[in-house]
Design a protein around this motif. Structure first.
Motif, PDB file in Angstrom:
ATOM      1  N   ALA A   1       1.853  -0.043  -3.233  1.00  0.00           N
ATOM      2  CA  ALA A   1       1.700   0.316  -1.814  1.00  0.00           C
ATOM      3  C   ALA A   1       0.246   0.641  -1.500  1.00  0.00           C
ATOM      4  O   ALA A   1      -0.260   0.300  -0.422  1.00  0.00           O
ATOM      5  CB  ALA A   1       2.596   1.505  -1.477  1.00  0.00           C
ATOM      6  N   GLU A   2      -0.447   1.269  -2.435  1.00  0.00           N
ATOM      7  CA  GLU A   2      -1.859   1.574  -2.211  1.00  0.00           C
ATOM      8  C   GLU A   2      -2.672   0.283  -2.085  1.00  0.00           C
ATOM      9  O   GLU A   2      -3.464   0.119  -1.163  1.00  0.00           O
ATOM     10  CB  GLU A   2      -2.390   2.426  -3.367  1.00  0.00           C
ATOM     11  N   ASP A   3      -2.459  -0.611  -3.031  1.00  0.00           N
ATOM     12  CA  ASP A   3      -3.192  -1.888  -2.985  1.00  0.00           C
ATOM     13  C   ASP A   3      -2.915  -2.631  -1.686  1.00  0.00           C
ATOM     14  O   ASP A   3      -3.816  -3.182  -1.049  1.00  0.00           O
ATOM     15  CB  ASP A   3      -2.784  -2.778  -4.160  1.00  0.00           C
ATOM     16  N   MET A   4      -1.649  -2.639  -1.317  1.00  0.00           N
ATOM     17  CA  MET A   4      -1.279  -3.419  -0.126  1.00  0.00           C
ATOM     18  C   MET A   4      -1.795  -2.765   1.155  1.00  0.00           C
ATOM     19  O   MET A   4      -2.194  -3.452   2.097  1.00  0.00           O
ATOM     20  CB  MET A   4       0.241  -3.608  -0.075  1.00  0.00           C
ATOM     21  N   THR A   5      -1.815  -1.443   1.184  1.00  0.00           N
ATOM     22  CA  THR A   5      -2.347  -0.758   2.359  1.00  0.00           C
ATOM     23  C   THR A   5      -3.820  -1.116   2.542  1.00  0.00           C
ATOM     24  O   THR A   5      -4.282  -1.431   3.647  1.00  0.00           O
ATOM     25  CB  THR A   5      -2.209   0.773   2.200  1.00  0.00           C
ATOM     26  N   GLN A   6      -4.528  -1.072   1.433  1.00  0.00           N
ATOM     27  CA  GLN A   6      -5.947  -1.421   1.487  1.00  0.00           C
ATOM     28  C   GLN A   6      -6.118  -2.860   1.968  1.00  0.00           C
ATOM     29  O   GLN A   6      -6.981  -3.168   2.783  1.00  0.00           O
ATOM     30  CB  GLN A   6      -6.514  -1.269   0.081  1.00  0.00           C
ATOM     31  N   GLN A   7      -5.251  -3.733   1.459  1.00  0.00           N
ATOM     32  CA  GLN A   7      -5.342  -5.138   1.830  1.00  0.00           C
ATOM     33  C   GLN A   7      -5.062  -5.353   3.312  1.00  0.00           C
ATOM     34  O   GLN A   7      -5.683  -6.197   3.953  1.00  0.00           O
ATOM     35  CB  GLN A   7      -4.360  -5.956   0.974  1.00  0.00           C
ATOM     36  N   VAL A   8      -4.133  -4.569   3.851  1.00  0.00           N
ATOM     37  CA  VAL A   8      -3.826  -4.700   5.289  1.00  0.00           C
ATOM     38  C   VAL A   8      -5.101  -4.514   6.109  1.00  0.00           C
ATOM     39  O   VAL A   8      -5.411  -5.320   6.995  1.00  0.00           O
ATOM     40  CB  VAL A   8      -2.774  -3.650   5.721  1.00  0.00           C
ATOM     41  N   PHE A   9      -5.861  -3.478   5.779  1.00  0.00           N
ATOM     42  CA  PHE A   9      -7.032  -3.186   6.604  1.00  0.00           C
ATOM     43  C   PHE A   9      -8.184  -4.147   6.332  1.00  0.00           C
ATOM     44  O   PHE A   9      -8.987  -4.419   7.222  1.00  0.00           O
ATOM     45  CB  PHE A   9      -7.438  -1.715   6.435  1.00  0.00           C
ATOM     46  N   LEU A  10      -8.257  -4.677   5.141  1.00  0.00           N
ATOM     47  CA  LEU A  10      -9.263  -5.710   4.895  1.00  0.00           C
ATOM     48  C   LEU A  10      -8.898  -6.979   5.650  1.00  0.00           C
ATOM     49  O   LEU A  10      -9.753  -7.670   6.192  1.00  0.00           O
ATOM     50  CB  LEU A  10      -9.386  -5.987   3.389  1.00  0.00           C
TER      51      LEU A  10
END
Lengths: 297, 189
Positions: free
Chosen positions: B53-62
């Protein structure tokens, strides 16, 4: 059916109130005739909402994510100001190839000392990538990238003197990525292909490559000569430990010289860029340490 | 500002988006700060794995940074677009995950006490929430994730899901009924 719709509407209003922080009793007071039916549902909703409210990102993740987002923002800003920003990327890539083919004109030579804010900087990065592509062995590639990392440090020193904090951050990220690639190549890990491919592709796309390593799917692009990436990089796994010795020595020399150069630059850098430079030194220190540690493994 | 429960005005949102599309760092940072936790909760509730979830959250904003210039205002709240990005990443993740054997959440979470009263009193962890919502239908789960974890209004949830508001309210109703059974009825193993 209508009655069900009506109740679903009332339930939703109460859920909205719960989400806004109201108590169940307060919600029920608005609909006493539905209280018996509403209450157990609102308790389940409240329990779920309360459980979710406790869920917060870990602080270290939040800090890391914020830093990387800000780094990506800075890079985006730098890219916006790059000289070829108004041209389509493919046109920039083609132009770079043409420029490289005309290397005898001296352009490439002239670009060798350029900084990230220079119009010639994309040529410099493209030339580095061409050299990388023309180097067949993983070991050779690793050594070459290590030398490119040294070039990044020189750029950092010059940027510090110029007082450009934004480009210091971007360049530090690039340095970190290159040192990671060095370690990957030397270790022959699976990540090698990905980090190597990112390095190969980034300068062709932009003068300021993506700073944040996106968790992208495994690259499927070929590296330009028609050979699949995994074949080009696959033999890395066969690198012998002894062959890493030269690389270790190179990095050991670099880590001393480069960190000393950066610390010297810090002493004379304008106050405005000191935070960026300190951050860059930390990144460089950690990246070199990581690369050396992985070579020891 | 983007969340309806914070009294956001459409015009404010449009102004913020216009600035973000002009690559205004302050506007982009505002979007990031105001939505980061909610997107994280939304993803975490759907996949039940903190690291992913952390990785994906970061990816959402990138992804937002990369593609915000292509966002077109069509009367849809910006959050719809934001959660669509998150939703797509979740779908990709779940699709990949379904192809490889992994340890299921059920196997990693200790079984709760059998006493219903004790169950009712114990604090819910995200794993239990994810497990409870995992028993819902896909549409019910999406409503709960968007509404409870993302804090979206019914109207916004309806836009994200491409359904009518009444349909979303009905889904919410049935989802809460199912959650109630799961959370208090001892249906958790």
């Amino acid at each position: 059916m209508k009655k069900t719709d009506e109740f679903a509407g009332i339930l939703d209003e109460c859920v909205g109130r719960l989400l806004a922080g109201e108590s169940i009793a307060s919600c029920l007071a608005h609909y006493p005739e539905h209280a018996a039916e509403l209450e157990p549902l609102l308790r389940a909703a409240e329990k779920t909402v309360a459980g979710l409210k406790k869920v917060r990102p870990r602080e270290e993740f939040r800090e890391r994510a914020r830093y990387q987002f800000q780094a990506a923002l800075r890079e985006m800003e730098a890219e916006r100001h790059r000289p070829l920003a108004f041209f389509p990327r493919w046109a920039v890539a083609v132009s770079i190839v043409v420029v490289l083919l005309l290397a005898c004109t001296g352009t490439v030579v002239a670009s060798s000392g350029s900084l990230p804010d220079s119009p010639l900087y994309p040529v410099k990065l493209a030339a580095e990538n061409v050299r990388l592509a023309l180097t067949p062995s993983p070991q050779g590639k690793a050594e070459l990238i290590a030398r490119f990392a040294g070039e990044r440090v020189k750029e950092l020193v010059k940027l510090a003197m110029k007082g450009d904090g934004t480009l210091i951050a971007v360049t530090a990220q690039r340095l970190e990525r290159q040192l990671t690639a060095v370690a990957d190549l030397a270790a022959g890990s699976k990540a090698t292909e990905e980090s190597g491919m990112r390095l190969m592709m980034a300068p062709a796309a932009t003068a300021a490559p993506t700073t944040v390593p996106a968790p992208s799917p495994t690259p499927t692009v070929s590296s330009g000569d028609g050979a699949p990436a995994h074949e080009q990089w696959g033999d890395i796994r066969n690198a012998k430990a002894g062959k890493n010795q030269k690389l270790k020595e190179l990095l050991a020399v670099q880590v001393d010289e480069n960190l000393r150069a950066l610390e010297a630059a810090l002493e004379s850098a304008p106050e405005s860029v000191r935070p960026s430079l300190i951050q860059a030194i930390e990144i460089a220190r950690a990246a070199y340490a990581e690369a050396l540690a992985r070579l020891e493994d | 500002m983007l969340a309806p429960d914070r009294g956001c005005q459409v015009q404010d949102e449009r102004d913020l988006l216009r600035r973000a599309q002009d690559r205004d760092p302050a506007a982009l940072t505002q979007i990031y700060e105001e939505n980061f936790d909610r997107i994280y909760r939304y993803i975490l509730l759907k996949i039940g794995d903190r690291v992913e979830a952390e990785d994906m959250t970061q990816q959402v904003f990138l992804n937002v940074l990369r593609s915000i210039s292509s966002y077109r205002w069509r009367g849809m709240p910006f959050t719809s677009w934001l959660y669509r990005i998150a939703h797509n990443l979740v779908v990709d993740y779940l699709r990949k995950k379904s192809r490889q054997p992994t340890v299921a959440i059920d196997e990693t979470v200790p079984a709760p006490a059998s006493d219903p009263q004790q169950i009712a009193e114990q604090k819910l962890g995200i794993e239990e929430l994810a497990r409870a919502t995992g028993r819902l239908t896909a549409a019910q789960q999406e409503v709960i994730s968007l509404r409870f974890a993302g804090g979206l209004s019914i109207a916004e949830v309806a836009k994200v899901m491409g359904k009518s508001e009444n349909a979303v309210k009905a889904l919410q109703h049935s989802a809460i009924l199912a959650l109630r059974r799961t959370l208090s009825g001892g249906m958790l193993p």
